[in-house]
Design an enzyme around this catalytic site. Sequence first.
Site, PDB file in Angstrom:
ATOM      1  N   LYS A  68     -31.905 -24.245  11.446  1.00 42.20           N
ATOM      2  CA  LYS A  68     -31.093 -23.725  10.337  1.00 42.20           C
ATOM      3  C   LYS A  68     -31.922 -23.731   9.060  1.00 42.20           C
ATOM      4  O   LYS A  68     -32.488 -24.753   8.687  1.00 42.20           O
ATOM      5  CB  LYS A  68     -29.832 -24.570  10.150  1.00 42.20           C
ATOM      6  CG  LYS A  68     -28.867 -24.006   9.095  1.00 42.20           C
ATOM      7  CD  LYS A  68     -27.551 -24.749   9.105  1.00 42.20           C
ATOM      8  CE  LYS A  68     -27.619 -26.095   8.426  1.00 42.20           C
ATOM      9  NZ  LYS A  68     -27.760 -25.995   6.943  1.00 42.20           N
ATOM     10  N   LYS A 105     -24.268 -18.201   4.174  1.00 46.58           N
ATOM     11  CA  LYS A 105     -22.860 -18.271   3.762  1.00 46.58           C
ATOM     12  C   LYS A 105     -22.471 -17.032   2.938  1.00 46.58           C
ATOM     13  O   LYS A 105     -21.944 -17.133   1.828  1.00 46.58           O
ATOM     14  CB  LYS A 105     -22.576 -19.539   2.964  1.00 46.58           C
ATOM     15  CG  LYS A 105     -22.770 -20.832   3.755  1.00 46.58           C
ATOM     16  CD  LYS A 105     -22.374 -22.049   2.932  1.00 46.58           C
ATOM     17  CE  LYS A 105     -22.553 -23.333   3.712  1.00 46.58           C
ATOM     18  NZ  LYS A 105     -23.979 -23.679   3.912  1.00 46.58           N
ATOM     19  N   ARG A 349     -31.171 -34.482   7.075  1.00 51.31           N
ATOM     20  CA  ARG A 349     -31.888 -35.615   6.511  1.00 51.31           C
ATOM     21  C   ARG A 349     -32.082 -36.773   7.486  1.00 51.31           C
ATOM     22  O   ARG A 349     -33.033 -37.546   7.373  1.00 51.31           O
ATOM     23  CB  ARG A 349     -31.175 -36.091   5.248  1.00 51.31           C
ATOM     24  CG  ARG A 349     -31.379 -35.165   4.065  1.00 51.31           C
ATOM     25  CD  ARG A 349     -30.454 -35.505   2.899  1.00 51.31           C
ATOM     26  NE  ARG A 349     -29.070 -35.088   3.167  1.00 51.31           N
ATOM     27  CZ  ARG A 349     -28.067 -35.229   2.296  1.00 51.31           C
ATOM     28  NH1 ARG A 349     -28.301 -35.805   1.130  1.00 51.31           N
ATOM     29  NH2 ARG A 349     -26.858 -34.803   2.603  1.00 51.31           N
TER      30      ARG A 349
END
Length: 378
Positions: A68, A105, A349
């Site tokens: 992503k 988005k 993360r």
Amino acid sequence: MSNATSPHPITSTSFAARAQNATHPLSAYLLRLMVLKSSNLCLSADVSTTNQLLHLANAIGPSIVVLKTHYDLISNWDYNSQTGTGARLAKIARRHGFLIFEDRKLGDIGHTVQMQWTGGTARIVEWAHIVNVNMVPGKAAVDALAEASVKWRERKRYEVKTDISVGTPRAESIESDGEGDESGGVTPMPEREHEGGLDVSRERGDAGRKASIVSITTVSQHFEPVNSPRSYDDYEDESFEGIEEPPLERGLLILAQMSSKGNFMNREYTTACVEAAREHPGFVMGFIAQKSLNSEPNDQFINMTPGCQLPPESEDEDAEIAGDGKGQQYNTPQKIVGLMGNDIVIVGRGIINAGDPVKEAERYRRKAWEAYTERIGE
């Protein structure tokens, strides 16, 4: 509709079986890839430079099935369609066997989202297999993207090939040029005017001389199917073994639910997302959601879930995981896949900031896959 208290049958169906029945070619491919790599892990590559992105993709690529991206986070993104960041990323994806998902988005009127996806500086559709949409403006955005997908696919069915050749013709071919010409093979030199101080000449006594041809450059163009073997000659040794190239079709994920605290995506909005997806089964692959949104008997959408994190290896895996203090809430792979019925976990993360990102990616891959196999009873 299915009973809300009982799991949808798709949650106990293997990815291999789902691949055989998938209506979207890219969904079928992704499910097969997941089985081949024993992975249902997506890496959220939220970094700020091209080198970081490409290094991360190459290092973590063997463990993931989806990467992503946020191209607008990359400060030095190279927009060249042939040699730029997107093209280089696509090459790494072919090498390690994963799909690229641009987390754009898209959320605007239909005409605008079409342009943002297929045009602009990044031309996302050219290098990202998957994109997502925020359906707040309404389902017209999904309709418009589905339309753009069809038009783009038709344009990509054939691509223009250009051949350039340079050479010096044989003497006899030059002599033969004048055969049958009333001028007897003499090439008149055109009269030129003196303009702007340039040194030009008029037709004079040398007009009757034969033209001297030093070389000829020939440029020819023809159309060739995009799936021609020639199209991928440069990458034959880069392809991931065990599966063919991904299909050219692009896929859409609808942002139906979010993992951030206090978001405004209520039940009415989520229901509208599912309804829009059912209207475009050949384009919408599934959802970004917190739980499986398959509810009707024919639903077979892929559900991808962000906000996944594991506690340190020395701690209890069932321990509650604190958020990041900025609204993000976390869940473990066991809860996301095993309990909520989702298919792919999205981790950022938790892997990127680890002391050994490669090792940590394998830990996430293993835990997420174990949660899936337990869910289907294997």
